[in-house]
Design an enzyme around this catalytic site. Structure first.
Site: not given
Length: 338
Positions: A38, A194, A224, A226, A266, A317
């Protein structure tokens, strides 16, 4: 780049969605390194790489007509996927203006906008829409302004109200989420929505991200990438439809992994809305099957290494754990050094 729309494809049932070679070539592969962790990874959303997904602030591609048909179908089944709290009415008009202006400027062969004061004329040639309306008057549109324009935009949109040093998800159109729900997250603060993300909170990722986002200025959007993995080219992987797709993760085998498993990326855009000071959060989703992805040898090699070495909490996750070893074993053949 000449933009041509493909015939209608489906994101459910027979899953007829496919990428053309041109769409594969412009796919936003999200891994700059052989390992993933991350990070805030925000960059200015400036135009670059003509023909790429980064050329325009809001990307329209060959799947436009199909995605709009999918959105209409989801909304017919579940109108609550679009939500605007009363205090977000100005932000909804703000969003409509920004999206129309960009589409008309960047894709003039498909979208046209003329304005005389508050008298606006919008033409969407791709969908056969011709609408005259009064900006600021919801009665002059066939539906609420955020719903109206996002029914004509690829990707999901959350409109975030900025107050008390935080961002709150108080409006949005979300029909193609990666396992989250606007209905559930509505009204939540940035850190609240989040909260399920593992490891990132301890690393301070969201503290840094929130500080950055609160200071975004009008005319200075950021973006960004994802990612996650999705079984089948299914756009609507929402909690509301989990009963339709939750079992798919158990269907992956060595023989079908290339066809079933899709890298889901994304392209997230954050832009300040000038009238309301709200923050527009665009989530533009791209899907590519592993069979399509491995046509690029460098991508295939890197994806093998990322999946092999991905920390277990992140794999859990993202819902990968159940078929992760099958995936890694299949990808190994594309890594000469494995």
């Amino acid at each position: 780049m000449t933009l041509t729309f493909k015939p209608l494809e489906s994101y459910r049932e027979d899953f007829s969605f496919r990428n053309s070679p041109a769409a594969i070539a412009r796919f936003p592969f999200p891994f700059p390194e052989d390992q993933y962790m991350y990070s805030v990874n925000l960059e200015p959303a400036v135009s670059r790489d003509p023909g790429s997904v980064f050329e325009h602030q809001f990307d329209v591609d060959e799947h436009y007509v199909s995605e709009m048909a999918e959105r209409a179908r989801v909304l017919e089944l579940d109108p609550g996927r679009c939500l605007v709290m009363p205090h977000m009415a100005q932000a909804a008009w703000d969003t409509l203006a920004m999206l129309m202006e960009h589409l008309a400027r960047d894709y003039p062969q498909h979208f046209r906008l003329t304005r005389q004061g508050d008298a606006w004329h919008w033409q969407n040639l791709a969908l056969g829409i011709d609408q005259r309306f009064t900006f600021g008057d919801p009665a002059s549109l066939p539906c609420e302004p955020l719903e109206y324009i996002t029914r004509q935009m690829q990707g999901d949109f959350a409109v975030l109200d900025q107050r008390d040093g935080d961002l709150f998800m108080d409006a949005g159109m979300v029909t193609c989420p990666a396992d989250w729900s606007l209905r559930f997250d509505a009204g939540m603060s940035f850190k609240q929505w989040h909260s399920p993300v593992p490891m990132a909170h301890q690393m301070g990722v969201f503290d840094r991200a929130l500080k950055y986002l609160l200071n975004i200025q009008v005319g200075a959007p950021v973006r960004r990438l994802n990612w996650t993995l999705t079984i089948n080219p299914r756009l609507d992987t929402s909690p509301e439809t989990y009963h339709e797709w939750g079992n798919d993760r158990g269907k992956v085998t060595p023989d079908n992994v290339g066809r079933l498993v899709h890298l889901r990326v994304e392209l997230q855009l954050m832009a300040r809305l000038p009238r309301s000071n709200a923050l527009l959060f665009g989530i533009r989703t791209y899907l590519i099957s592993l069979d399509e992805l491995v046509s690029n040898p460098a991508w295939a090699q890197r994806l093998h290494r990322v999946m092999r070495d991905l920390p277990d909490p992140i794999a859990d996750y993202k819902g990968i754990t159940r078929y992760r070893q099958t995936l890694v074993d299949w990808l190994r053949r594309f890594d000469p050094e494995a």
